[in-house]
Design an enzyme around this catalytic site. Structure first.
Site, mmCIF file in Angstrom:
data_model
loop_
_atom_site.group_PDB
_atom_site.id
_atom_site.type_symbol
_atom_site.label_atom_id
_atom_site.label_comp_id
_atom_site.label_asym_id
_atom_site.label_seq_id
_atom_site.Cartn_x
_atom_site.Cartn_y
_atom_site.Cartn_z
ATOM 1 C CD GLU A 139 20.152 -46.564 15.577
ATOM 2 O OE1 GLU A 139 20.530 -45.522 16.147
ATOM 3 O OE2 GLU A 139 20.851 -47.574 15.481
ATOM 4 C CD GLU A 176 15.180 -44.130 24.631
ATOM 5 O OE1 GLU A 176 14.097 -43.528 24.616
ATOM 6 O OE2 GLU A 176 16.229 -43.618 24.237
ATOM 7 N NE ARG A 235 27.960 -42.543 17.779
ATOM 8 C CZ ARG A 235 28.693 -43.641 17.875
ATOM 9 N NH1 ARG A 235 28.730 -44.514 16.891
ATOM 10 N NH2 ARG A 235 29.396 -43.865 18.951
ATOM 11 C CG LEU A 241 24.443 -45.140 24.533
ATOM 12 C CD1 LEU A 241 23.276 -46.011 24.093
ATOM 13 C CD2 LEU A 241 24.067 -44.333 25.760
ATOM 14 C CE LYS A 245 25.565 -53.222 22.154
ATOM 15 N NZ LYS A 245 26.548 -53.725 21.231
ATOM 16 C CE LYS A 268 23.200 -49.796 21.898
ATOM 17 N NZ LYS A 268 23.504 -50.028 20.491
HETATM 18 S S1 IVH Z 1 21.247 -42.569 23.042
HETATM 19 C C1 IVH Z 1 23.461 -40.122 24.911
HETATM 20 N N1 IVH Z 1 19.224 -44.154 22.585
HETATM 21 O O1 IVH Z 1 23.372 -46.802 20.068
HETATM 22 C C2 IVH Z 1 23.715 -41.348 24.247
HETATM 23 N N2 IVH Z 1 21.228 -44.510 21.347
HETATM 24 O O2 IVH Z 1 26.410 -45.902 21.240
HETATM 25 C C3 IVH Z 1 23.533 -41.285 22.801
HETATM 26 N N3 IVH Z 1 21.074 -46.351 19.736
HETATM 27 O O3 IVH Z 1 24.834 -45.943 17.397
HETATM 28 C C4 IVH Z 1 22.770 -42.364 22.230
HETATM 29 N N4 IVH Z 1 18.986 -46.908 20.146
HETATM 30 O O4 IVH Z 1 22.442 -44.865 17.343
HETATM 31 C C5 IVH Z 1 20.507 -43.854 22.261
HETATM 32 N N5 IVH Z 1 17.347 -45.479 22.263
HETATM 33 C C6 IVH Z 1 18.592 -45.166 21.943
HETATM 34 C C7 IVH Z 1 19.314 -45.869 20.967
HETATM 35 C C8 IVH Z 1 20.640 -45.513 20.700
HETATM 36 C C9 IVH Z 1 20.053 -47.173 19.412
HETATM 37 C C10 IVH Z 1 22.418 -46.420 19.124
HETATM 38 C C11 IVH Z 1 22.940 -45.120 18.599
HETATM 39 C C12 IVH Z 1 24.435 -45.318 18.588
HETATM 40 C C13 IVH Z 1 24.620 -46.259 19.731
HETATM 41 C C14 IVH Z 1 25.141 -45.495 20.928
#
Ligand code: IVH
Length: 309
Positions: free
Chosen positions: A94, A34, A57, A4, A239, A36
């Site tokens: 996650e 949502e 990942r 992201l 963030k 993070k």
């Molecule tokens: S979407 C399409 N949603 O953030 C984008 N990622 O750089 C793909 N993460 O380590 C990720 N909560 O595991 C998405 N609600 C959420 C998230 C989330 C945590 C983490 C993800 C990854 C990082 C993305």
């Protein structure tokens, strides 16, 4: 798997919303806001409703196969329930640890003279990568689903979700835990309100988050916006200030209280954590200082609030 873009300032958020509006030729965009989650990203592959593979990942293109360990997590369904499940379904989410589980696990480790984990994220990541799945099975891990990867053969007569919010409801109906805080909001004002609301709730949450994520809610519009390299144009992370930073112990002072009580205090290289600059950390008493074995020159993690044991 994808990563992201980050928006740290309001101007970057406004720019994200502008790019979405201009890319879609609309005046206002509906978003899903949502949490993070601060854990480890996992991709779960289901074939004909059964979990066949779980991967981290990694570098985005290929990650570690962690199927055996993931299968020990009770929150992750081994078989999906319900109808209209695509033949191939990759669910992204996650793996994390609830704070109370983390604290309990660390208290047990301390009682047995074993090494404690610095934070729930490290504990979760370590457990998922454990070589021995019997050990992984003893770690109290949890999971939240937040999206899809590859999907093949969505049943023709099924009600395919049209929005990210509906997708989360569908995932929930198949047996995946999804966080209840997700909201549909409109425009950039909706995004900033959601951010402020979750910032208020953050300390009361039973697990760590490091921000919020905004996603264009309409799945067709997501496809229309597409990706730049591995980053979606339709999502951004916003963030919160860090609650944890590493720093150096510069000195250890012993303070004498009014009653003559001695308190060792670590003098730290200043760090900005949870919105304040920290330069001192109490080591409470001699026993605690010895137990933690904090010495001058050590690198330490300064953590704000709730998961400090
Ligand atoms: S979407 C399409 N949603 O953030 C984008 N990622 O750089 C793909 N993460 O380590 C990720 N909560 O595991 C998405 N609600 C959420 C998230 C989330 C945590 C983490 C993800 C990854 C990082 C993305």
């Amino acid at each position: 798997m994808l990563s992201l873009n980050n928006a740290f300032e309001d101007a970057e958020l406004t720019a994200f919303d502008r790019r979405c509006r201009e890319g879609l030729h609309v005046e206002q965009v509906d978003y899903a806001g949502e949490l993070k989650f601060d854990g480890l990203a996992i991709s779960l592959r289901y074939e004909y409703g059964s979990l066949v593979r779980a991967a981290t990942r990694g570098d985005g293109a290929s990650g570690e196969d962690v199927t055996a360990n993931i299968k020990t997590i009770r929150a992750i369904p081994l078989k999906l329930s319900g109808d209209n499940i695509p033949a191939v379904l990759e669910v992204r989410g996650e793996v994390f640890m609830y704070l109370k589980d983390f604290q309990k696990m660390n208290a047990q480790a301390a009682a047995q003279g074993e090494k404690e984990f610095a934070n729930p994220r490290n504990a979760a990541a370590g457990a998922v990568r454990q070589l021995d799945s019997n050990i992984a099975a003893q770690r109290p891990l949890s999971f939240f689903a937040y999206g899809l990867g590859e999907v093949k053969d969505w049943p023709a007569n099924s009600e395919k979700p049209q929005t990210h919010y509906e997708l989360l409801l569908t995932l929930k109906s198949w047996g995946f835990p999804v966080a209840s805080q997700t909201r549909c909001v409109q425009g950039v004002d909706g995004l900033t309100q959601f951010h402020a609301q979750i910032a208020n709730e953050r300390d009361a949450l039973p697990y760590d988050i490091d921000g919020v994520v905004y996603k264009v809610n309409d799945l067709q519009l997501q496809t229309q916006l597409g990706f730049v390299t591995r980053e979606p144009r339709w999502a951004v992370a916003h963030k919160f200030p860090a609650q944890e930073e590493m720093t150096q112990v510069l000195d250890i002072d012993v303070q004498v209280g009014r009653t003559g009580k001695l308190t060792p205090v670590a003098k730290l290289a200043p760090v900005f954590v949870g919105g304040v600059t920290v330069t001192n950390a109490t080591l409470h008493n001699e026993d605690e200082a010895r137990r933690k074995d904090v010495r001058i020159g050590d690198t330490v993690i300064v953590r704000d609030r709730k998961s400090v044991v």
